[in-house]
Design an enzyme around this catalytic site. Structure first.
Site, PDB file in Angstrom:
ATOM      1  N   ASN A 210      23.340  27.447  33.002  1.00 15.75           N
ATOM      2  CA  ASN A 210      24.586  27.461  32.228  1.00 15.75           C
ATOM      3  C   ASN A 210      25.517  26.367  32.733  1.00 15.75           C
ATOM      4  OD1 ASN A 210      26.381  28.598  34.382  1.00 15.75           O
ATOM      5  ND2 ASN A 210      24.881  30.245  34.247  1.00 15.75           N
ATOM      6  N   LYS A 344      31.309  47.906  37.107  1.00 15.70           N
ATOM      7  CA  LYS A 344      30.658  47.250  38.253  1.00 15.70           C
ATOM      8  C   LYS A 344      31.036  47.903  39.582  1.00 15.70           C
ATOM      9  CE  LYS A 344      29.530  43.122  35.990  1.00 15.70           C
ATOM     10  NZ  LYS A 344      28.485  42.125  36.153  1.00 15.70           N
TER      11      LYS A 344
HETATM   12  O1  C5P Z   1      28.673  41.039  33.513  1.00 17.42           O
HETATM   13  P1  C5P Z   1      29.305  39.715  33.692  1.00 17.42           P
HETATM   14  O2  C5P Z   1      28.307  38.592  33.869  1.00 17.42           O
HETATM   15  O3  C5P Z   1      30.335  39.366  32.670  1.00 17.42           O
HETATM   16  O4  C5P Z   1      30.105  39.871  35.048  1.00 17.42           O
HETATM   17  C1  C5P Z   1      30.717  38.801  35.679  1.00 17.42           C
HETATM   18  C2  C5P Z   1      30.884  39.082  37.132  1.00 17.42           C
HETATM   19  O5  C5P Z   1      29.723  39.658  37.667  1.00 17.42           O
HETATM   20  C3  C5P Z   1      31.096  37.822  37.937  1.00 17.42           C
HETATM   21  O6  C5P Z   1      31.872  38.148  39.061  1.00 17.42           O
HETATM   22  C4  C5P Z   1      29.695  37.427  38.324  1.00 17.42           C
HETATM   23  O7  C5P Z   1      29.669  36.619  39.492  1.00 17.42           O
HETATM   24  C5  C5P Z   1      29.060  38.781  38.553  1.00 17.42           C
HETATM   25  N1  C5P Z   1      27.647  38.855  38.251  1.00 17.42           N
HETATM   26  C6  C5P Z   1      26.729  38.996  39.270  1.00 17.42           C
HETATM   27  N2  C5P Z   1      25.393  39.123  38.989  1.00 17.42           N
HETATM   28  C7  C5P Z   1      24.959  39.116  37.705  1.00 17.42           C
HETATM   29  C8  C5P Z   1      25.872  38.983  36.664  1.00 17.42           C
HETATM   30  C9  C5P Z   1      27.210  38.850  36.958  1.00 17.42           C
HETATM   31  O8  C5P Z   1      27.127  38.984  40.440  1.00 17.42           O
HETATM   32  N3  C5P Z   1      23.674  39.228  37.459  1.00 17.42           N
END
Ligand code: C5P
Length: 406
Positions: A210, A344
């Site tokens: 990304n 989370k």
């Molecule tokens: O669920 P989403 O990707 O929107 O969540 C964003 C947050 O979760 C960010 O802090 C990102 O660093 C963390 N994240 C993570 N591992 C993932 C997906 C997101 O630590 N697989």
């Protein structure tokens, strides 16, 4: 107390306010700081190097090309052997040279070479301060993390009135004390930061990734390390230099990032700012996928990646005392981010709008909503470095309140 034994490198530029530096030097010395002064050629027209040397009780540096000075103390060492660099008065000219990265005398060379924090006290005529060129230079410098004190509004030596007067020595002193006090706020604690994208292989040459630049996460790691935290930065591939004083662990995939993050525990605080790929190709092909007959594009099955933030937040007795996540949203930013915080299990979420018009992803600025158990605080639009500074301040305050240990 904060200043006792601290080394301040004071750059004096050529403005009428240079005379106030004598008072500043005196107050710094009274509080036990060592003050080493560098004067620009123009500064010596306003105050004599002799007065500056007498008050600072040290030699005054001025000429980049003095072989004796370079022999005794090269300009690189001069800039590194300080706890803080202060530019006072900072004229429009020196701000422009700093913003442009010029190094045409000792003062600007050391400002370019330093790895320390730089605090500037601008002083100039009101029109010069308000000029678009100065405003752009100030914005550039602030975005790079340069700290400002003043200018103040008031009558000026040139007879005009408005913002442009240098902050008073007492205010500059307070800003110096504040900056240095802050520097040790996380001493003795450990911090973990994730940053950048993850890269998920399809085959040996192709991947899913990304547009994350890593800029926000790297700035956070730098801000935590500057406050004394032993900081580990686990980062996906980025074009950024390693932040000074940070242990950097480079990874590619989400699974590698998770393993490296868990290996960095225990930590008092974890900040997950990486843009982790939600999915990876379920099987990375061992050999490069070949183009088959026309019209037969391969189908790539995806598997879900582990959630690093949720894993750290649910890590039981290994859970950091403070777990911070980001929420990049393109709509209903606050609502979605508030729900994400609960889902989370983290303590704070920094929510930002990443819809393309904002230029946040890969850009230099960010607009944050800081979401905690006690509510939502909207931060003004600011540079990612400034976001990092503010977040680090909040982390230091929260850990101090909790006793700080994981
Ligand atoms: O669920 P989403 O990707 O929107 O969540 C964003 C947050 O979760 C960010 O802090 C990102 O660093 C963390 N994240 C993570 N591992 C993932 C997906 C997101 O630590 N697989």
């Amino acid at each position: 107390m904060v200043l006792d034994g601290k080394r301040i490198l004071l750059v004096i530029a050529g403005g009428i306010a240079a005379y106030k530096c004598l008072e500043l030097i005196r107050r710094l010395r009274e509080r036990g700081a060592f003050v080493r002064c560098v004067m620009t050629r123009a500064a010596a027209e306003f105050v004599t190097p002799l007065s500056v040397a007498a008050l600072s009780e040290d030699k005054v540096y001025g000429d980049l090309f003095s072989l004796t000075d370079e022999h005794e103390m090269g300009h690189i060492r001069l800039s590194r052997e300080a706890d803080l660099v202060v530019v006072a008065p900072a004229t429009a000219h020196i701000l422009a040279r700093m913003a442009g990265g010029l190094a045409d005398d000792l003062a600007t060379t050391l400002l370019l070479a330093t790895d320390k924090r730089v605090l500037v006290a601008p002083a100039m005529n009101v029109r010069m301060w308000e000029h678009a060129a100065t405003a752009a230079n100030v914005a550039t410098l602030a975005a790079r993390g340069i700290l400002f004190v003043g200018p103040r509004e008031g009558p000026m030596a040139c007879g005009e009135f408005g913002p442009g007067r240098m902050a008073e020595p007492a205010d500059i002193l307070a800003a110096i004390e504040g900056t240095l006090a802050d520097d040790g706020a996380l001493a003795g604690l450990r911090a973990l930061v994730t940053s950048g994208p993850t890269v998920e292989p399809i085959d040996p040459v192709r991947f899913i990734a990304n547009r994350s630049s890593g800029r926000q996460g790297h700035a956070i790691a730098a801000a935590l390390a500057r406050r004394g935290a032993a900081t580990t930065l686990v980062t996906g591939p980025t074009a950024l230099a390693d932040p000074p004083g940070v242990t950097v662990v480079r990874v590619e995939t989400a699974r590698e990032m998770l393993a490296a993050a868990l290996a960095a525990l225990p930590a008092s605080v974890a900040v997950c700012s990486a843009a982790v790929a939600d999915w990876r190709p379920a099987e990375a092909a061992a050999q490069k996928l070949k183009k088959n007959d026309a019209g037969k594009a391969p189908r790539i099955a995806l598997a879900e990646n582990p959630d690093i933030l949720a894993t750290l937040a649910g890590a039981g007795n290994r859970r950091p005392a403070l777990v911070v996540g980001f929420a990049a949203e393109t709509e209903n930013v606050v609502e979605n981010a508030t729900a994400k915080r609960a889902r989370k299990g983290c303590d704070w979420i920094l929510a930002n709008d990443v819809s393309p018009a904002t230029g946040t992803f890969g850009g230099a600025v960010n607009t944050i909503h800081w979401i905690t158990a006690s509510g939502v605080e909207a931060w003004p639009r600011m540079s990612k470095e400034a976001v990092a500074e503010r977040l680090a301040e909040r982390i230091a305050a929260a850990l101090a309140a909790k006793g700080g240990r994981p």
